[in-house]
Scaffold this active site. Structure first.
Site, PDB file in Angstrom:
ATOM      1  N   LYS A 140       1.615 -13.832   6.177  1.00  0.00           N
ATOM      2  CA  LYS A 140       1.176 -12.435   6.213  1.00  0.00           C
ATOM      3  C   LYS A 140       1.193 -11.853   7.626  1.00  0.00           C
ATOM      4  CE  LYS A 140       0.284 -12.396   1.767  1.00  0.00           C
ATOM      5  NZ  LYS A 140       0.675 -13.766   1.432  1.00  0.00           N
ATOM      6  N   HIS A 197      -7.527  -9.157  -8.547  1.00  0.00           N
ATOM      7  CA  HIS A 197      -6.222  -9.110  -7.877  1.00  0.00           C
ATOM      8  C   HIS A 197      -5.082  -9.641  -8.752  1.00  0.00           C
ATOM      9  CE1 HIS A 197      -8.453  -8.064  -4.268  1.00  0.00           C
ATOM     10  NE2 HIS A 197      -9.173  -9.136  -4.434  1.00  0.00           N
ATOM     11  N   GLU A 247      -8.084  -7.445   8.180  1.00  0.00           N
ATOM     12  CA  GLU A 247      -7.648  -6.063   8.308  1.00  0.00           C
ATOM     13  C   GLU A 247      -8.658  -5.127   7.652  1.00  0.00           C
ATOM     14  OE1 GLU A 247      -3.790  -5.840   6.519  1.00  0.00           O
ATOM     15  OE2 GLU A 247      -4.552  -5.811   4.478  1.00  0.00           O
ATOM     16  N   ARG A 251      10.799 -12.882  -4.591  1.00  0.00           N
ATOM     17  CA  ARG A 251      11.230 -13.459  -5.866  1.00  0.00           C
ATOM     18  C   ARG A 251      11.326 -12.352  -6.909  1.00  0.00           C
ATOM     19  NH1 ARG A 251       6.386 -12.853  -8.361  1.00  0.00           N
ATOM     20  NH2 ARG A 251       4.499 -13.224  -7.141  1.00  0.00           N
TER      21      ARG A 251
END
Length: 500
Positions: free
Chosen positions: A123, A242, A207, A299
Site C-alpha cells: 500500500k 469491508h 491515513e 487481478r
C-alpha cells in the site's frame, strides 16, 4: 477467435464459479482447459467443465491448502506441459512469488508482472506511484509506521478519525479505525497483530479516515504494446466489514464530468505503474464529490460481470489475449457503456445470524431464466457446501436499460431464484433492493448499519412459492404429464408456478 500461438492450454488454479467462468471463455478461444481436483470436493461441479482434470501430487507431508501451494501448482503445469496458469481471484492471484515461479519455469502467468503485483500490493509503494501519477490521495504517513511513538506523531499531524491499514494484503484485514486518541494504542496493536497473522507482515501505515464515503472502482486493461484503457466504473458501496455484497455499473454517484476525471486518474496510475493485464483501481468518494485513491487490485474481480454486461466485452478473453502478447482489440474511443447492470453475490450465509456460514447439501435448485439475466455459479443439486472454501456459491447479474429497470428485474430474478438445503443471502439482497435509500441512489458505505431496518425481505407468498417449488421438482423427477388425475392436478400446480 483463437489465440495466435503461445497459449494453447491453461491450468485453472482455482475452483467454484470463477473456474467455470474461465473455462467457458478458454474453450470459446480454442484453448484446452485443465482443472484441479481436491480431496475436499472430488466431485465438484466445476470439474465437469474442464477438458482435463489433474489431482494434486502427494500431499501427505504438506499443511499448505491446495490452491495456495505454489510449488505443487507449478509442478502440475510443468509435468503436463501446460502453457499458462490462470489464478482467478483470491488465493494466489495477487502473489508475486507465484508469478515469479511461473516465469522461472517457462509458464505464462495470466496476470501482471511480479514487479507490478508486488508494488501495487504494498500500500505504501502504491501510494507513491499514485502520487507520481498525480492521482488524488488522502493525507497520512509517508511510509510504513514502525513504532507506536511514530504512529502517535502521525496522528497528531492528520487528526482524528484516522485509519490504520496493513501495508500488505487487503480484504479488510489488518485495518482499524481510530476515532479518538484514547483508542490509538489498542487499535495500533490490534492492527499489527492481525496484519502479521494474515500476511506474515506486521507493517502498517496510517491515513486520514474518510467517514461514510462511497466506494468506486475503475476497471482498466493494459497490453504489452503501450495501450491502457478503462472500461468505466463500478459502484461497490454495499458492503459489510469491508466485504462487498452487491455491485452495480455504472455508479449513480457520477456524472459524465466526474466519470471522466476518475477514469482518467485510474489510467494515469496504471501507466505510472507500468501495468499489464486486467486491474482495478479503487477510490473513495466523499460527500463533496472529491475522490481519493485507495488501492489497486491486480487481478480479475468477483464483480467483473457487471462491466462485461454494460461494455459487451469478455474481460477474461482480454486478460488471456494480453498475456499471449496480443494488442488490445479495442481503443478507448470504442468503449461504450450500455444500460445498467447489478450483481448480487449469493452466499451460503444466514444474514439474520450475523452472516454466519451455512453448511450442507444443495437439495434443490431453480435458477431464474430471463433476457438480461446471467447466473455464474459453481453449484448444482447435490453440491456440498463445506467449511473449507469461501461461502459464495453463485452470482446473479442482471442488465436493463436504466437503474430503476435493473432494480425491478433483479428483484424479479431473486424471487425466481430458489435454493433448498442451505440458507443464503437472497433474502438480504431483496431487502437491499427494496430499500428506499438504495433505490434513491444516495447511499454510502454505512448503508447496512445506518439505512437498513431489516437484514431480510420476504414476500408474503414466499412459503407458498417454496412449497410449489418442491412440487415442481417432484413432478420433474416422478410424474409424466399423461399420468392419472393426481398427476394432472400436480401439473396444474406446475403451470401455476411457471406463470407466477
Amino acid at each position: 477467435m483463437k489465440t495466435k500461438d503461445k497459449i494453447k492450454s491453461i491450468l485453472i488454479a482455482n475452483r467454484g464459479e470463477i473456474a467455470v467462468r474461465i473455462a467457458r471463455t478458454s474453450k470459446k478461444m480454442g484453448i484446452e482447459t485443465i482443472g484441479i481436483r481436491t480431496v475436499k470436493e472430488p466431485d465438484a461441479y466445476y470439474l465437469t467443465k474442464m477438458d482435463k482434470i489433474l489431482d494434486f501430487p502427494d500431499r501427505e507431508q504438506s499443511n499448505i491448502p491446495e490452491f495456495l501451494d505454489i510449488e505443487s501448482l507449478v509442478l502440475l503445469a510443468k509435468r503436463n506441459k501446460i502453457d499458462a496458469i490462470h489464478p482467478g481471484y483470491g488465493y494466489l492471484s495477487e502473489n508475486s512469488q507465484f508469478a515469479v515461479r511461473c516465469i522461472e519455469e517457462g509458464i505464462i502467468f495470466i496476470g501482471p508482472s511480479p514487479r507490478v503485483i508486488k508494488n501495487m500490493g504494498d500500500k505504501v509503494i502504491a501510494k507513491e506511484i499514485a502520487a507520481k501519477g498525480k492521482v488524488p490521495m488522502l493525507g497520512g504517513s509517508k511510509g510504513c509506521v514502525i513504532t507506536f511513538d511514530e504512529a502517535q506523531e502521525v496522528a497528531k499531524l492528520i487528526g482524528f478519525p484516522l485509519i490504520i491499514k496493513a501495508c500488505a494484503g487487503g480484504g479488510g484485514r489488518g485495518m482499524r479505525i481510530v476515532y479518538k486518541e484514547s483508542e490509538m494504542k489498542q487499535m495500533y496493536l490490534s492492527a499489527i497483530s492481525e496484519a502479521s497473522a494474515a500476511f506474515n507482515n506486521p507493517a502498517v501505515f496510517i491515513e486520514k479516515y474518510l467517514e461514510n464515503p462511497r466506494h468506486i472502482e475503475v476497471q482498466i486493461v493494459a497490453d504489452s504494446h503501450g495501450n491502457v484503457i478503462h472500461l468505466g466504473e463500478r459502484e461497490c458501496s454495499i458492503q459489510r466489514k469491508h466485504q462487498k455484497l452487491l455491485e452495480e455499473a455504472p455508479s449513480s454517484a457520477l456524472d459524465e464530468t466526474l466519470r471522466k476525471k476518475i477514469c482518467e486518474a485510474a489510467v494515469a496510475l496504471a501507466k505510472e505503474a507500468g501495468y499489464l493485464s486486467l486491474g482495478t483501481v479503487e477510490f473513495l468518494l466523499d460527500k463533496n464529490k472529491n475522490f481519493f485513491f485507495m488501492e489497486m487490485n491486480t487481478r480479475v474481480q468477483v464483480e467483473h460481470p457487471v462491466t462485461e454486461i454494460i461494455t459487451g466485452l469478455d474481460l477474461i478473453e482480454l486478460q488471456i489475449r494480453v498475456a499471449n502478447g496480443e494488442k488490445l482489440p479495442i481503443t478507448q474511443d470504442k468503449v461504450k457503456l450500455n444500460g445498467w447492470a447489478i450483481e448480487c453475490r449469493i452466499n451460503a450465509e444466514d444474514a439474520q445470524s450475523d452472516f454466519s456460514p451455512c453448511l450442507g447439501v444443495i437439495k434443490a435448485l431453480r435458477l431464474p431464466q430471463d433476457d438480461g439475466v446471467r447466473i455464474d455459479t459453481g453449484i448444482v443439486v447435490g453440491s456440498e457446501i463445506t467449511p473449507y472454501f469461501d461461502s459464495m456459491i453463485a452470482k446473479l447479474i442482471v442488465h436493463a436499460k436504466d437503474r430503476n429497470a435493473a432494480i425491478d428485474k433483479t428483484l424479479k430474478a431473486l424471487n425466481n431464484f430458489h435454493i433448498k438445503g442451505v440458507k443464503t443471502t437472497i433474502p438480504f439482497d431483496k431487502a437491499v433492493l427494496q430499500n428506499k435509500v438504495f433505490k434513491s441512489g444516495t447511499f454510502d458505505t454505512s448503508f447496512i448499519e445506518k439505512d437498513m431496518d431489516t437484514m431480510v425481505y420476504r414476500e408474503k407468498e414466499e412459503e407458498f412459492l417454496a412449497a410449489l417449488f418442491v412440487v415442481n421438482d417432484f413432478i420433474d423427477k416422478n410424474t409424466p404429464q399423461e399420468d392419472v388425475k393426481s398427476g394432472q392436478d400436480l401439473w396444474k400446480l406446475r403451470n401455476t408456478i411457471s406463470n407466477m
